[in-house]
Design an enzyme around this catalytic site. Sequence first.
Site, PDB file in Angstrom:
ATOM      1  N   GLU A  40      25.336  14.801 -10.181  1.00 33.84           N
ATOM      2  CA  GLU A  40      24.179  14.860  -9.136  1.00 33.84           C
ATOM      3  C   GLU A  40      23.033  14.581  -9.848  1.00 33.84           C
ATOM      4  OE1 GLU A  40      24.080  19.122  -7.654  1.00 33.84           O
ATOM      5  OE2 GLU A  40      26.219  19.111  -6.955  1.00 33.84           O
ATOM      6  N   GLU A  91      32.996  19.444  -7.118  1.00 30.06           N
ATOM      7  CA  GLU A  91      32.599  20.714  -6.798  1.00 30.06           C
ATOM      8  C   GLU A  91      32.461  21.022  -5.193  1.00 30.06           C
ATOM      9  OE1 GLU A  91      28.472  21.465  -8.271  1.00 30.06           O
ATOM     10  OE2 GLU A  91      28.864  20.482 -10.104  1.00 30.06           O
TER      11      GLU A  91
END
Length: 448
Positions: A160, A361
Amino acid sequence: MTDAEAGARFPEGFLWGAATAAFQIEGGAGLRGPSIWDTFCRTPGKVYGGHTGEVAVDHLRLWREDVRLMAGLGLGAYRFSVSWPRVLSGGIGFYDALVDELLAHGIRPCLTLYHWDLPQELEAAGGWPERETAYAFAAYAAQVAQALGDRVELWTTLNEPWCSAFLGYASGVHAPGRTSPADALRAAHHLNLAHGLAAAVLPSTARVGIALNPSAVRPLTGSAADLDARRRIDALANRIFTGPLLHGAYPQDLMEDTASVTDWSFVRPGDEALIHRPLGFLGVNYYTPAVVSSAPDRVGPRADGHGATAHSPWPAADDIAFHQPPGERTDMDWSIDPTGLYDLLLRFASEAPGLPLMVTENGAAYAPELHDPARIGYLEAHLAAVHRALEDGAPVEGYFLWSLLDNFEWSYGYSKRFGIVHVDYDTQVRTPRSSARWYARLARTGAL
């Protein structure tokens, strides 16, 4: 979930895993150098309750128990991150032993090189807004590769990078807590560059990916103004990474939109080619979509799900409003909408044909109880969306549930629980929740 989705079966060889991150679970702060998150945790008012990652869930001591727990759940893979400060402190041996233990239990290690814990010494030298940090990351990646590259096939360079750049350097709700839109854009580029430089030094046998948190951005209405708001946020959330990663260039509209913040002179000739290396897979982290509208007179806090602050994580976009969709929400106050995950998987299947995808995720925070039907419902609905994407041509190879364990949830401290395994933070006792047993059955049978 429809009856047809309830009977869905995933293909043979689909990778079932769970994910964690070093700072969130390891503890053992005294056995490594400080990271930006150690400093951030010690800054009053930055982290809920003054919580820290000094002990976390004591994985550094209990890792063998945790691997046995994964094996008992029938996980085929484990996505973990390596602590850069720990490696700099001579702690690579911990990960060497962890990889061996995973392989001994038939669990494939999926290694993430960076999950937000920049060594504090590098932040003191300027952090991700400085180009030198990308080169330091490549040197660190080479060190980890030398130690573990003979046994690890799946590598994720960054987790991320949007959060690292824009929550860390623009809104300040994540470490290091800086609030400069120009620095955030510089950081985003140097994170992209770090990916390219690191990918070049990883083993030739490695499948190298990156885990993005792309946003499923939707306009509030079909008006031209709202559609343009969607375009602008899509550029800042998604195309700032996928542009150079997948196409070898930053989007022109992104650079024009942010011209009031920066002239982009930090992008040097050849940088985009360095970033645009072949990917072994693209990781997709997904939790909730974003709904936006044009709001030239916007006042008050943003409902973008990224924490309350006077500073925006969206450079040159103060005239855009975010809206909470109606319906159920998780304990993070994030709306539950699995269609966003489906849309993203189909988008990348179309944008980069043939590139394997992984859901790196996906999960939800709920109350601490051991019986957690709401989490099971969330996972069922999102996995049904993954299966539908597979049927519609998206080459999804695996799914990593977030998270294996309750843990330190960044600025929320220990107040939010994502784990399918409950952790008693006083005793460190692990107890699988109902969702863990549900996921174990799914991993064993491949059938929803």
